[in-house]
Design a protein around this motif. Sequence first.
Motif, short mmCIF file in Angstrom:
data_model
loop_
_atom_site.label_atom_id
_atom_site.label_comp_id
_atom_site.label_asym_id
_atom_site.label_seq_id
_atom_site.Cartn_x
_atom_site.Cartn_y
_atom_site.Cartn_z
N VAL A 98 5.07 -0.07 -10.59
CA VAL A 98 4.03 -0.34 -9.45
C VAL A 98 3.85 1.06 -8.86
CG1 VAL A 98 5.89 -0.62 -7.84
CG2 VAL A 98 3.95 -1.62 -7.23
N ILE A 99 2.58 1.20 -8.29
CA ILE A 99 2.01 2.51 -7.80
C ILE A 99 1.96 1.86 -6.18
CG2 ILE A 99 0.35 4.23 -7.48
CD1 ILE A 99 -0.57 3.74 -10.54
N GLY A 100 2.84 2.66 -5.17
CA GLY A 100 2.88 2.35 -4.11
C GLY A 100 4.03 2.71 -3.30
N PRO A 101 3.93 2.81 -2.10
CA PRO A 101 2.83 2.79 -1.32
C PRO A 101 1.89 4.13 -1.56
CG PRO A 101 4.87 2.93 0.08
CD PRO A 101 5.16 3.24 -1.19
N VAL A 102 0.72 3.89 -1.25
CA VAL A 102 -0.38 5.00 -1.39
C VAL A 102 -0.99 5.21 0.04
CG1 VAL A 102 -2.33 5.86 -2.51
CG2 VAL A 102 -0.74 4.50 -3.78
N VAL A 103 -0.83 6.37 0.47
CA VAL A 103 -1.50 6.74 1.81
C VAL A 103 -2.36 7.65 1.65
CG1 VAL A 103 -1.01 7.29 4.17
CG2 VAL A 103 0.41 5.65 3.07
N ALA A 104 -3.50 7.80 2.28
CA ALA A 104 -4.38 8.96 2.22
C ALA A 104 -5.39 8.79 3.15
CB ALA A 104 -5.16 8.81 0.69
N VAL A 114 -1.04 -2.43 -8.80
CA VAL A 114 -1.36 -1.76 -7.67
C VAL A 114 -1.74 -2.86 -6.72
CG1 VAL A 114 -2.69 -0.06 -6.60
CG2 VAL A 114 -2.11 0.27 -9.04
N ASP A 115 -1.01 -3.12 -5.48
CA ASP A 115 -1.57 -4.19 -4.58
C ASP A 115 -2.35 -3.45 -3.41
OD1 ASP A 115 -0.20 -6.61 -5.52
OD2 ASP A 115 1.51 -5.27 -5.57
N ILE A 116 -3.46 -3.69 -3.33
CA ILE A 116 -4.32 -2.89 -2.19
C ILE A 116 -5.14 -3.91 -1.23
CG2 ILE A 116 -5.11 -1.25 -4.33
CD1 ILE A 116 -7.84 -2.89 -4.25
N PRO A 117 -4.83 -3.24 -0.03
CA PRO A 117 -5.65 -4.12 0.99
C PRO A 117 -7.29 -4.10 0.71
CG PRO A 117 -4.39 -2.14 2.12
CD PRO A 117 -4.20 -2.12 0.52
#
Length: 285
Positions: free
Chosen positions: A206-212, A236-239
């Motif tokens: 899993v890729i996350g959290p991803v903050v940018a 990848v779980d994205i908003p």
Amino acid sequence: MEKHADRLVQLRDMTPDDLAQAHALSRKLQWPHRLDDWDFMLRAGIGLVAEEDGAVVGTILGWPYGATMATVGMVIVAEEKQGAGIGRRLMDAIMARLGDRTIVLNATAEGLPLYTRLGFTPFGEIRQHQGAAFSVPIPSLRPNERVRPLSSSDHDAIVALDRRACGMDRASLFAELRKAAHGVVLDRDSRAIGFALFRRFGRGYVIGPVVAPDVEGAKTLISHWLGSNAGMFSRVDIPGDDDLTAWLDDLGLPCVGRVTRMARGPLAPPDTDVHTFALASQALG
């Protein structure tokens, strides 16, 4: 209408000894979580089980983040016990443990009616992308930007970025993530402006959290992990973000499901300079 609540079913704290049965319940739902994933989630938070004659027939986990926020997930009731009010009892019990905190969860269609009755209101959606990327374009970095490995000295900086992005003080979660995940940092002018973690989960990674600060920064961070792990099954779980969704689809990680974001209580106002582009997981937020 729900059946009369089954009072032979008792609720108690979840312990590591319950994880094998909890894992078996999630496998019956065809959820991808490994036993190690359950262990990680319990270590990062608190859990309850519904038990009947020594058998675990329901689970719930909660993660208090600071004094004001929490998330809830892994709400499962065995198929043969559904409709007996066990899910409601588990939710009532975990909410009592979490106190006056605002609670955020990601609801499946099956769970929406219960959560709505408990006072949760929708505020968005999460899109689950997964698959294997075999060819990932090299992202174009802006002047004075670089992607570098996460170091132990970055811990406070990424916790602060995460807090700004999601409005939660998740230092306790990141203490556990440090043991389980690899990470990279997006630097601009020698200052951390984003990060992405990568760890084993479910069928792959899993890729996350991803903050940018923006979607291009998020793509740069996600590209690092997909490109350096070409052909590996990743999630990848994205908003909800149409641009990021289309980009992941094109890379070979199609959207395979959507859940509704819900909250009970006030949410922190969003930070306009930094955003969460991928979750640690749907349960953890």
